[in-house]
Scaffold this motif. Structure first.
Motif, PDB file in Angstrom:
ATOM      1  N   GLU A 182      26.974  41.873  47.662  1.00 61.57           N
ATOM      2  CA  GLU A 182      25.417  41.548  47.608  1.00 61.57           C
ATOM      3  C   GLU A 182      24.441  42.417  48.165  1.00 61.57           C
ATOM      4  O   GLU A 182      23.710  42.523  47.836  1.00 61.57           O
ATOM      5  CB  GLU A 182      25.940  39.895  47.375  1.00 61.57           C
ATOM      6  CG  GLU A 182      26.124  39.561  46.537  1.00 61.57           C
ATOM      7  CD  GLU A 182      26.034  40.138  44.984  1.00 61.57           C
ATOM      8  OE1 GLU A 182      24.567  39.747  45.072  1.00 61.57           O
ATOM      9  OE2 GLU A 182      26.383  39.974  44.019  1.00 61.57           O
ATOM     10  N   THR A 183      25.047  42.769  49.768  1.00 61.75           N
ATOM     11  CA  THR A 183      24.126  43.244  50.436  1.00 61.75           C
ATOM     12  C   THR A 183      24.031  43.751  50.111  1.00 61.75           C
ATOM     13  O   THR A 183      22.485  44.922  50.265  1.00 61.75           O
ATOM     14  CB  THR A 183      25.024  43.211  51.899  1.00 61.75           C
ATOM     15  OG1 THR A 183      25.352  41.679  52.079  1.00 61.75           O
ATOM     16  CG2 THR A 183      23.907  43.129  53.184  1.00 61.75           C
TER      17      THR A 183
ATOM     18  N   LYS B  83      23.746  45.843  47.725  1.00 64.50           N
ATOM     19  CA  LYS B  83      22.278  45.782  46.426  1.00 64.50           C
ATOM     20  C   LYS B  83      21.508  45.555  46.529  1.00 64.50           C
ATOM     21  O   LYS B  83      20.626  46.197  46.168  1.00 64.50           O
ATOM     22  CB  LYS B  83      23.664  44.411  45.148  1.00 64.50           C
ATOM     23  CG  LYS B  83      24.217  45.119  44.294  1.00 64.50           C
ATOM     24  CD  LYS B  83      25.258  44.104  43.471  1.00 64.50           C
ATOM     25  CE  LYS B  83      26.136  44.185  42.104  1.00 64.50           C
ATOM     26  NZ  LYS B  83      25.977  42.824  41.697  1.00 64.50           N
ATOM     27  N   ALA B  84      21.012  44.679  47.749  1.00 67.96           N
ATOM     28  CA  ALA B  84      19.729  43.448  47.869  1.00 67.96           C
ATOM     29  C   ALA B  84      18.452  45.728  48.609  1.00 67.96           C
ATOM     30  O   ALA B  84      18.422  45.663  48.561  1.00 67.96           O
ATOM     31  CB  ALA B  84      19.827  42.951  48.674  1.00 67.96           C
TER      32      ALA B  84
ATOM     33  N   SER C 166      22.491  39.184  46.223  1.00 67.69           N
ATOM     34  CA  SER C 166      21.297  40.372  45.752  1.00 67.69           C
ATOM     35  C   SER C 166      20.280  40.290  45.849  1.00 67.69           C
ATOM     36  O   SER C 166      19.322  40.719  45.992  1.00 67.69           O
ATOM     37  CB  SER C 166      21.638  41.967  45.187  1.00 67.69           C
ATOM     38  OG  SER C 166      21.750  40.822  43.719  1.00 67.69           O
TER      39      SER C 166
ATOM     40  N   THR D 267      16.791  40.063  48.031  1.00 71.36           N
ATOM     41  CA  THR D 267      15.394  40.978  47.835  1.00 71.36           C
ATOM     42  C   THR D 267      14.239  40.041  47.489  1.00 71.36           C
ATOM     43  O   THR D 267      13.001  40.478  47.931  1.00 71.36           O
ATOM     44  CB  THR D 267      15.769  41.450  46.619  1.00 71.36           C
ATOM     45  OG1 THR D 267      16.909  42.340  46.264  1.00 71.36           O
ATOM     46  CG2 THR D 267      14.516  42.356  45.741  1.00 71.36           C
TER      47      THR D 267
END
Length: 272
Positions: free
Chosen positions: A117-118, A120-121, A158, A162
């Protein structure tokens, strides 16, 4: 004297040794929980107050001793309130069976999800040249910096990260502090580095990342608003032009039981 010492040693059994070791471990865990927090300063003040009470009694200063004793009573009543965050944290860790483990260690699924997730963000933020500052807490607590921002306490995703850094949003300025797999606070203010050798092209985010890395053991990820370049800071050093695929190598040891220092990953590029 020697016979007395031998006599005392002969009375010590394995239960006594276990008892002493258990108390030592519990005291160590208590110290690690309040280390680098305001609670440690308060505890030092309590110790000073206790010493002053004993000294005043020994010197026969009855009035001062009476006042200090009354103050100690008030302090002891107030302790549960003062140390409420630490007590809550200890009970939570005890309920999760993590009292004797590193609080930063996640299970494999949680760690993998957080890293994915990190990344992706950060990829989205870099692609769209949206400035971001992510601080990943390690052993040293960052409570003093958490208090400068808005407490959030949300699972890392993410979309969540964002949205925090979208320009003109309420929390886009400042840093996000991540503890475990949760965003603890956003919009946090970090100390700026005083390093005179830092390139002039690096802005406030990079200086804040280096500043907090000089004072704590945190790992900081920076996305440049002007260029979209991803940088990582740790131990007062900055690694720039980090590819999203490589970012996982920087962050994985944070959530691994075999977590090793990240210094091997960092190459100082003062000319970048």
């Amino acid at each position: 004297m020697l016979l007395q010492v031998r006599g005392i040693i002969s009375t010590i059994g394995w239960r006594d040794i276990f008892d002493i070791l258990l108390v030592a471990v519990l005291l160590y865990k208590l110290y690690m929980m309040i280390k680098d927090t305001r609670a440690l300063t308060l505890l030092k003040g309590l110790v000073v107050l206790l010493v002053a009470t004993l000294v005043s009694k020994w010197l026969g200063l009855n009035v001062i001793n009476w006042l200090l004793q009354k103050s100690m009573t008030v302090v002891l009543v107030a302790l549960p309130i003062v140390f409420q965050p630490e007590l809550r944290k200890a009970l939570e860790q005890l309920g999760r069976g993590r009292l004797f483990g590193r609080s930063g260690i996640l299970n494999e699924e949680e760690a993998q999800n957080l890293l994915d997730e990190t990344i992706k963000a950060v990829t989205v933020l870099a692609k769209n040249k949206i400035g971001a500052l992510l601080v990943f807490e390690r052993e040293m607590r960052l409570n003093d910096y958490v208090d400068t921002g808005i407490k959030v306490d949300g699972i890392v995703s993410s979309e969540f990260l964002t949205n925090i850094f979208i320009p003109n949003s309420p929390l886009h300025d400042g840093a996000v502090i991540v503890r475990g797999n949760r965003v603890t606070a956003a919009g946090c203010i970090l100390p700026l580095t005083d390093d005179p050798t830092l390139g002039k092209e690096l802005g406030t985010r990079h200086r804040a990342a280096l500043g907090i890395s000089e004072q704590t053991d945190a790992i900081i990820v920076v996305v440049s608003e002007e260029t979209g370049i991803i940088s990582v800071a740790e131990g007062g050093r900055l690694s720039r032009y980090v590819e999203p695929a490589k970012l996982k190598d920087f962050l994985r040891p944070l959530y691994s039981a075999k977590g090793s220092p990240l210094s091997d990953f960092f190459n100082w590029r003062s000319s970048s």
